[in-house]
Motif scaffolding. Structure first.
Motif, mmCIF file in Angstrom:
data_model
loop_
_atom_site.group_PDB
_atom_site.id
_atom_site.type_symbol
_atom_site.label_atom_id
_atom_site.label_comp_id
_atom_site.label_asym_id
_atom_site.label_seq_id
_atom_site.Cartn_x
_atom_site.Cartn_y
_atom_site.Cartn_z
ATOM 1 N N LEU A 251 6.545 1.399 6.673
ATOM 2 C CA LEU A 251 5.356 0.767 6.121
ATOM 3 C C LEU A 251 5.322 0.828 4.596
ATOM 4 O O LEU A 251 4.811 -0.074 3.945
ATOM 5 C CB LEU A 251 4.091 1.417 6.699
ATOM 6 C CG LEU A 251 3.848 1.198 8.181
ATOM 7 C CD1 LEU A 251 2.570 1.886 8.620
ATOM 8 C CD2 LEU A 251 3.764 -0.291 8.514
ATOM 9 N N ILE A 252 5.870 1.917 4.021
ATOM 10 C CA ILE A 252 5.717 2.109 2.578
ATOM 11 C C ILE A 252 6.835 1.465 1.764
ATOM 12 O O ILE A 252 6.583 0.969 0.666
ATOM 13 C CB ILE A 252 5.555 3.616 2.258
ATOM 14 C CG1 ILE A 252 4.171 4.074 2.726
ATOM 15 C CG2 ILE A 252 5.710 3.900 0.776
ATOM 16 C CD1 ILE A 252 3.958 5.555 2.663
ATOM 17 N N LEU B 54 6.140 -1.846 0.092
ATOM 18 C CA LEU B 54 5.149 -1.681 -0.973
ATOM 19 C C LEU B 54 5.783 -1.033 -2.194
ATOM 20 O O LEU B 54 5.571 -1.460 -3.336
ATOM 21 C CB LEU B 54 4.001 -0.789 -0.498
ATOM 22 C CG LEU B 54 3.141 -1.294 0.635
ATOM 23 C CD1 LEU B 54 2.138 -0.248 1.060
ATOM 24 C CD2 LEU B 54 2.410 -2.536 0.176
ATOM 25 N N THR C 146 8.113 -3.325 -4.107
ATOM 26 C CA THR C 146 7.324 -4.289 -4.871
ATOM 27 C C THR C 146 6.791 -3.648 -6.148
ATOM 28 O O THR C 146 6.824 -4.254 -7.225
ATOM 29 C CB THR C 146 6.155 -4.827 -4.026
ATOM 30 O OG1 THR C 146 6.649 -5.222 -2.763
ATOM 31 C CG2 THR C 146 5.479 -5.996 -4.690
ATOM 32 N N VAL D 56 0.928 -8.985 -6.666
ATOM 33 C CA VAL D 56 0.799 -8.344 -5.350
ATOM 34 C C VAL D 56 0.256 -6.922 -5.494
ATOM 35 O O VAL D 56 -0.642 -6.507 -4.752
ATOM 36 C CB VAL D 56 2.164 -8.327 -4.606
ATOM 37 C CG1 VAL D 56 2.100 -7.447 -3.366
ATOM 38 C CG2 VAL D 56 2.554 -9.735 -4.203
ATOM 39 N N TYR E 290 -3.361 -7.038 -6.397
ATOM 40 C CA TYR E 290 -4.091 -7.473 -5.205
ATOM 41 C C TYR E 290 -4.276 -6.305 -4.233
ATOM 42 O O TYR E 290 -5.378 -6.059 -3.727
ATOM 43 C CB TYR E 290 -3.318 -8.626 -4.566
ATOM 44 C CG TYR E 290 -3.708 -8.968 -3.156
ATOM 45 C CD1 TYR E 290 -4.856 -9.705 -2.889
ATOM 46 C CD2 TYR E 290 -2.907 -8.574 -2.085
ATOM 47 C CE1 TYR E 290 -5.192 -10.019 -1.599
ATOM 48 C CE2 TYR E 290 -3.241 -8.891 -0.784
ATOM 49 C CZ TYR E 290 -4.380 -9.607 -0.544
ATOM 50 O OH TYR E 290 -4.727 -9.917 0.738
ATOM 51 N N LEU E 291 -3.173 -5.561 -4.000
ATOM 52 C CA LEU E 291 -3.257 -4.432 -3.082
ATOM 53 C C LEU E 291 -4.164 -3.340 -3.628
ATOM 54 O O LEU E 291 -4.860 -2.667 -2.871
ATOM 55 C CB LEU E 291 -1.862 -3.857 -2.821
ATOM 56 C CG LEU E 291 -1.048 -4.662 -1.837
ATOM 57 C CD1 LEU E 291 0.345 -4.099 -1.718
ATOM 58 C CD2 LEU E 291 -1.731 -4.654 -0.481
ATOM 59 N N LEU F 139 -7.640 -4.390 -2.822
ATOM 60 C CA LEU F 139 -7.908 -4.240 -1.391
ATOM 61 C C LEU F 139 -8.069 -2.779 -0.992
ATOM 62 O O LEU F 139 -8.945 -2.432 -0.200
ATOM 63 C CB LEU F 139 -6.777 -4.863 -0.572
ATOM 64 C CG LEU F 139 -6.850 -6.354 -0.331
ATOM 65 C CD1 LEU F 139 -5.853 -6.748 0.737
ATOM 66 C CD2 LEU F 139 -8.243 -6.772 0.103
ATOM 67 N N SER F 140 -7.206 -1.898 -1.548
ATOM 68 C CA SER F 140 -7.313 -0.474 -1.220
ATOM 69 C C SER F 140 -8.631 0.090 -1.698
ATOM 70 O O SER F 140 -9.275 0.880 -1.004
ATOM 71 C CB SER F 140 -6.168 0.310 -1.856
ATOM 72 O OG SER F 140 -4.956 -0.301 -1.576
ATOM 73 N N SER G 28 -11.185 -0.975 0.800
ATOM 74 C CA SER G 28 -11.200 -0.241 2.073
ATOM 75 C C SER G 28 -11.636 1.197 1.866
ATOM 76 O O SER G 28 -12.248 1.785 2.750
ATOM 77 C CB SER G 28 -9.878 -0.329 2.836
ATOM 78 O OG SER G 28 -8.806 -0.518 2.018
ATOM 79 N N LEU G 29 -11.334 1.751 0.693
ATOM 80 C CA LEU G 29 -11.807 3.103 0.389
ATOM 81 C C LEU G 29 -13.337 3.123 0.369
ATOM 82 O O LEU G 29 -13.973 4.015 0.931
ATOM 83 C CB LEU G 29 -11.248 3.543 -0.966
ATOM 84 C CG LEU G 29 -11.027 5.031 -1.124
ATOM 85 C CD1 LEU G 29 -9.898 5.489 -0.221
ATOM 86 C CD2 LEU G 29 -10.707 5.378 -2.570
ATOM 87 N N ILE H 236 -14.638 2.891 3.925
ATOM 88 C CA ILE H 236 -14.537 4.171 4.634
ATOM 89 C C ILE H 236 -15.596 5.141 4.128
ATOM 90 O O ILE H 236 -16.264 5.828 4.907
ATOM 91 C CB ILE H 236 -13.117 4.754 4.477
ATOM 92 C CG1 ILE H 236 -12.110 3.882 5.237
ATOM 93 C CG2 ILE H 236 -13.046 6.188 4.973
ATOM 94 C CD1 ILE H 236 -10.680 4.174 4.923
#
Lengths: 277, 262
Positions: B20-21, B24, B27, B236, B239-240, B243-244, B247-248, B251
């Motif tokens: 998964l990492i 990322l 990039t 990218v 953008y991530l 997004l993080s 989501s933080l 949560i």
């Protein structure tokens, strides 16, 4: 009384209008126009006949179904094992992993395709490393697409399985052992039957997820790999060779395959419940 | 279970994390590399790609366009959905089940089907394509917003409060702004953030319906991807990062709410 009822209905009107204009009417129009050949005005099954007899079109269907089936089966099985492994770790570690999963589950579409291109594209980092040991890898083929699709399927599968694994009560195991069951018997008779419905449910969700995926495939291959979603996109919104009615027929078939997948899932669930009961 | 037997689990999880990492991470390195095309390792590190990203007026414009489209669509969703959910649960309880299944329908609807339906229906009419995209955005986030609104209405037991206000002669506008909004503000925050991050990553509908005529951040990325890999990777990563962050926040707010309930 009658007046307030009318006023209440008036409040609902914007929702009804938007829902009808954006979802209901377009879907009906799509279904109707798929029975009309492009540039003619007579009712016919021409579009469906074309799709199922011309290789160029039916390959898109079989490619999509194969890719979705493979990536969802791999994603579900890997997800099952990985989730089990995750639940065996310390709580702190589990929470950190879930944070990573949450972040990567947002990572799909164009950015994901881009990351894989610099990783495994023609001059990608890993492609170059593989060349040193004389292995050729092409991202823009079947294997490459599976790799990318599994990447966005796996976090989803884990997120769906995690609460299911957390629902396994430690006392089931104790009870089974007290009654003299072996470890193998406990897994076969208790854990696996408990997991099966969620497994098939997850498989169906992943399958639908892959069937509808457009952005990742389009950004990765630019439509050169023949898939239903990219084919629909090219037929309905391309600059050249636009055949919206044929595209609509294709979209209708896509919707049908997803409904069939859902239906099969229902049948399996019913059978499972009967077997347990 | 002894510590010794845990290593297979750690191994599986580490392999997953790597899978998964790595994309990322590569990039990220690519966005910091001076050049990295024919060698295994980049030749040097730099921040110039980030600088050129922020200096690119087309990037800034794409960002503004994206925010504008998302914020307007979400405002419309809130203005339309809140009264609808309240009225349905208060005055049409028998329709609630039907309403719920209609609202949750888009969960299962792929963007590609929605887009081809919209194009089929409206491409011959003189309707601005941007309105179609806004409508599509409405449909995409409708299920998430609906669940947020309904849960917060139920958690503060809103319906009796509204009925009391009606009995005391308040008008509907006043009820909406001084009773409903203040009470569900916190509850719809999480679903609004979630909707925002979904729309921020939207490509399918935008690309098929308006395409390059209204370049959002995703369409910008798709275009730049064919030109410069380094700038695209900077986009990218940025953008991530956004997004993080979102989501933080999600949560954080969800956990905060849970603690209060206990």
């Amino acid at each position: 009384m009658r007046y307030t009822r009318f006023k209440n209905f008036l409040v609902l009107l914007p929702f009804i209008i938007i829902f009808a204009a954006v979802l209901l009417i377009p879907f009906i129009m799509m279904a109707i126009s798929s029975f009309f050949q492009d540039n003619t005005s007579s009712f016919s099954f021409y579009n469906f006949h074309l799709i199922f007899t011309q290789k160029f079109y039916y390959i898109a269907i079989t490619n999509s179904i194969n890719l979705s089936l493979f990536s969802s089966i791999i994603g579900s099985f890997l997800g099952l094992f990985v989730t089990y492994a995750i639940t065996k770790l310390a709580h702190q570690t589990q929470n950190r992993l879930l944070l990573i999963l949450n972040a990567t589950s947002n990572f799909a579409g164009v950015p994901l395709a881009f990351a894989f291109i610099i990783l495994l594209g023609n001059s990608g980092f890993i492609t170059l490393m593989l060349k040193y040991v004389h292995i050729q890898f092409n991202l823009y083929t079947w294997m490459g697409l599976i790799l990318v699709y599994v990447y966005f399927q796996l976090p989803l599968a884990i997120m769906l399985f995690y609460p299911v694994f957390n629902g396994i009560d430690q006392r089931w195991k104790e009870a089974a052992y007290l009654l003299g069951a072996s470890n193998r018997r406990y897994w076969l008779k208790i854990v696996i039957p408990y997991l099966l419905p969620s497994f098939f449910g997850t498989l169906t969700i992943l399958f639908a997820n892959a069937m509808g995926a457009y952005a990742t495939a389009y950004a990765l291959t630019g439509g050169s790999f023949n898939l239903m979603s990219t084919r629909i996109g090219a037929l309905t919104s391309g600059d050249i060779n636009v055949m919206p009615n044929l595209g609509s027929a294709m979209a209708l078939i896509l919707a049908l395959t997803m409904i069939i997948a859902l239906f099969i899932n229902q049948i399996i669930l019913k059978k499972l419940r009967r077997d347990i009961g | 279970m002894s510590e010794g037997r845990k290593w297979p689990f750690y191994l599986i999880v580490i392999l997953l994390a790597l899978y998964l990492i790595i994309p990322l991470f590569v990039t990220l390195i690519y966005s910091l590399a001076t050049s990295w095309s024919t060698t295994i390792l980049p030749s040097g590190l730099t921040l110039k790609w980030y600088a050129s990203m922020f200096e690119d007026p087309t990037f800034i414009n794409a960002l503004i366009r994206t925010l504008l489209l998302i914020l307007v669509s979400m405002a419309v969703v809130l203005i339309v959905m809140i009264p609808t959910v309240v009225i349905v649960s208060m005055h049409f309880p028998r329709l609630e089940k039907l309403f719920q299944s209609i609202v949750l329908l888009p969960y299962a609807m792929p963007g590609i089907i929605l887009a081809s339906g919209l194009l089929q229906t409206y491409s011959s009419l003189e309707i601005p394509k941007l309105i179609l995209v806004g409508g599509a955005y409405f449909i995409v986030v409708m299920p998430y917003m609906y669940q947020g609104i309904r849960n917060s209405l139920q958690s503060v037991n809103m319906i009796p409060m509204i009925e009391a206000a009606e009995l005391l002669g308040s008008n509907q506008l006043k009820i909406f702004f001084s009773i409903i909004i203040p009470n569900i503000k916190k509850g719809i925050l999480v679903s609004s953030l979630l909707s925002f991050s979904i729309l921020f990553g939207e490509f399918t509908l935008t690309n098929l319906v308006v395409g390059g005529n209204y370049e959002t951040i995703q369409i910008y990325l798709f275009r730049v991807m064919q030109v410069s890999g380094h700038i695209s990777s900077a986009v990218v990563i940025a953008y991530l990062f956004v997004l993080s962050l979102l989501s933080l926040l999600i949560i954080l707010f969800t956990n905060g709410k849970k603690k209060k309930q206990v």
